[in-house]
Design an enzyme around this catalytic site. Structure first.
Site, PDB file in Angstrom:
ATOM      1  N   ASP A 141       0.820  -1.224   0.000  1.00 26.15           N
ATOM      2  CA  ASP A 141       0.000   0.000   0.000  1.00 26.15           C
ATOM      3  C   ASP A 141       0.850   1.269   0.000  1.00 26.15           C
ATOM      4  O   ASP A 141       0.374   2.327   0.408  1.00 26.15           O
ATOM      5  CB  ASP A 141      -0.897   0.072   1.257  1.00 26.15           C
ATOM      6  CG  ASP A 141      -2.050  -0.895   1.201  1.00 26.15           C
ATOM      7  OD1 ASP A 141      -2.251  -1.501   0.146  1.00 26.15           O
ATOM      8  OD2 ASP A 141      -2.734  -1.051   2.214  1.00 26.15           O
ATOM      9  N   CYS A 198     -24.004 -15.353  -8.072  1.00 26.38           N
ATOM     10  CA  CYS A 198     -24.131 -14.834  -6.700  1.00 26.38           C
ATOM     11  C   CYS A 198     -24.096 -13.304  -6.673  1.00 26.38           C
ATOM     12  O   CYS A 198     -23.261 -12.679  -7.338  1.00 26.38           O
ATOM     13  CB  CYS A 198     -23.005 -15.396  -5.834  1.00 26.38           C
ATOM     14  SG  CYS A 198     -23.013 -14.797  -4.120  1.00 26.38           S
ATOM     15  N   CYS A 248     -15.111  -1.686   7.147  1.00 29.48           N
ATOM     16  CA  CYS A 248     -16.332  -2.477   7.012  1.00 29.48           C
ATOM     17  C   CYS A 248     -15.964  -3.811   6.366  1.00 29.48           C
ATOM     18  O   CYS A 248     -15.177  -3.856   5.424  1.00 29.48           O
ATOM     19  CB  CYS A 248     -17.349  -1.736   6.146  1.00 29.48           C
ATOM     20  SG  CYS A 248     -18.875  -2.658   5.853  1.00 29.48           S
ATOM     21  N   CYS A 255     -19.720 -13.196   1.683  1.00 31.84           N
ATOM     22  CA  CYS A 255     -19.216 -13.939   0.519  1.00 31.84           C
ATOM     23  C   CYS A 255     -19.159 -15.437   0.848  1.00 31.84           C
ATOM     24  O   CYS A 255     -18.498 -15.845   1.811  1.00 31.84           O
ATOM     25  CB  CYS A 255     -17.828 -13.440   0.130  1.00 31.84           C
ATOM     26  SG  CYS A 255     -17.093 -14.360  -1.252  1.00 31.84           S
TER      27      CYS A 255
END
Length: 316
Positions: A141, A198, A248, A255
């Site tokens: 990151d 899904c 969150c 999933c």
């Protein structure tokens, strides 16, 4: 950079170097390791451009910087030939109290930047010690690298409808990091998409941030509001956060592939017991001094004490 011969004075086959790197990654605790040829991400270019043009990055203006470097690591790391993608599991054994304000599971333990950066440095050192002088840079990151795209290209999973990298065996609760080096290796291939029909993540997102399959409007995401946004949270999303105070996990929690998640074995990611035991009242009454002690090496430092208090006040 000047190269010198490998330490054993003969040219090691690419396959041998590749196998060595993957075995070292496993030794260091990485969940998996995949390798791709460094070059321009031609499929990602129009997607990124469209995403930015629609202002899905909100106030994350840094996403607009270094567009060419985001898409081509050879512009980021001079002479680079390979992108080594690595996954590190962070799925916790225990979770927070059910009646507490919620934080993302990745924030239960020590800040992953410190943990992964040390592992990447050790991996690069092992490569240089065994193979020879290899130039490379580690990324967690910390630079414009499309980590999910490279991980998918390297066969570590597919990018799901919630825009997270997903694997059939372990789901998606892991960090992604890269080592970009100037050494040719054997390259892996992408795997197929297994999201099928899904729509669990789209249906469950509290703020409808997943605006279409595989497209997340970052400016609508609870993680954006509670971590990235520096000003007041817009009143129009009041009541939609479901007690999330930092980040969150909803689109991952629902999933189906995450039913295969297993607890990590990295001691530094062990959940801080003080965090797990905090009630809503504990969160609301936290002082700046207590915040500094409990979250000394935590990702929550990123939102700072004032940011956390803002988030908690918004949830009242």
């Amino acid at each position: 950079m000047k190269k010198y011969e490998p330490l054993n004075n003969h040219v090691i086959p690419k396959s041998e170097n590749t196998q060595f790197i993957k075995s070292e990654a496993k030794r260091l605790g990485f969940l998996s390791c995949g390798i791709s040829k460094a070059g321009f991400l031609d499929e990602e270019a129009p997607r990124l451009e469209s995403w930015l043009n629609k202002n899905h990055n909100g106030q994350m203006s840094y996403m607009e910087n270094h567009f060419d470097k985001r898409l081509d690591p050879t512009k980021l790391v001079e002479g680079s030939k390979s992108v080594i993608s690595l996954l590190l599991n962070y799925y916790p054994e225990k979770t927070q109290l059910s009646d507490s304000y919620k934080i993302s599971k990745y924030a239960y333990g020590t800040d992953y930047h410190y943990v992964i950066k040390d592992k990447l440095k050790e991996l690069l050192f092992s490569i240089q010690s065994t193979i020879g002088e290899v130039y490379g840079r580690a990324f967690v990151d910390s630079a414009p690298v499309l980590d999910k795209a490279w991980a998918a290209k390297s066969g570590l999973g597919w990018i799901g409808k919630n825009s997270n990298l997903i694997t059939q065996k372990v789901g998606s609760f892991y960090f992604i990091a890269e080592l970009i080096i100037d050494l040719e290796l054997d390259y892996d291939h992408a795997v197929t998409d297994h999201c099928g029909s899904c729509t669990a993540c789209l249906d469950a997102c509290p703020t409808q941030a997943i605006v279409a399959p595989y497209v997340v409007d970052g400016s609508k995401c609870i993680s954006y509001f509670t971590i990235e946004l520096k000003e007041n949270i817009p009143a129009e999303v009041k009541g939609q956060f479901d007690d999330w105070a930092f980040g969150c996990d909803v689109c991952q929690d629902v999933c189906p592939w995450n039913r295969f998640s297993k607890a990590h074995n990295e001691p530094l990611f062990d959940s801080n017991p003080e965090i797990l035991s905090m009630s809503k009242n504990d969160w609301e009454e936290i002082t700046e001094e207590t915040f500094r002690v409990i979250f000394k090496d935590s990702p929550l430092k990123r939102t700072k004490f004032d940011g956390l208090k803002r988030n908690l006040k918004f949830l009242e």
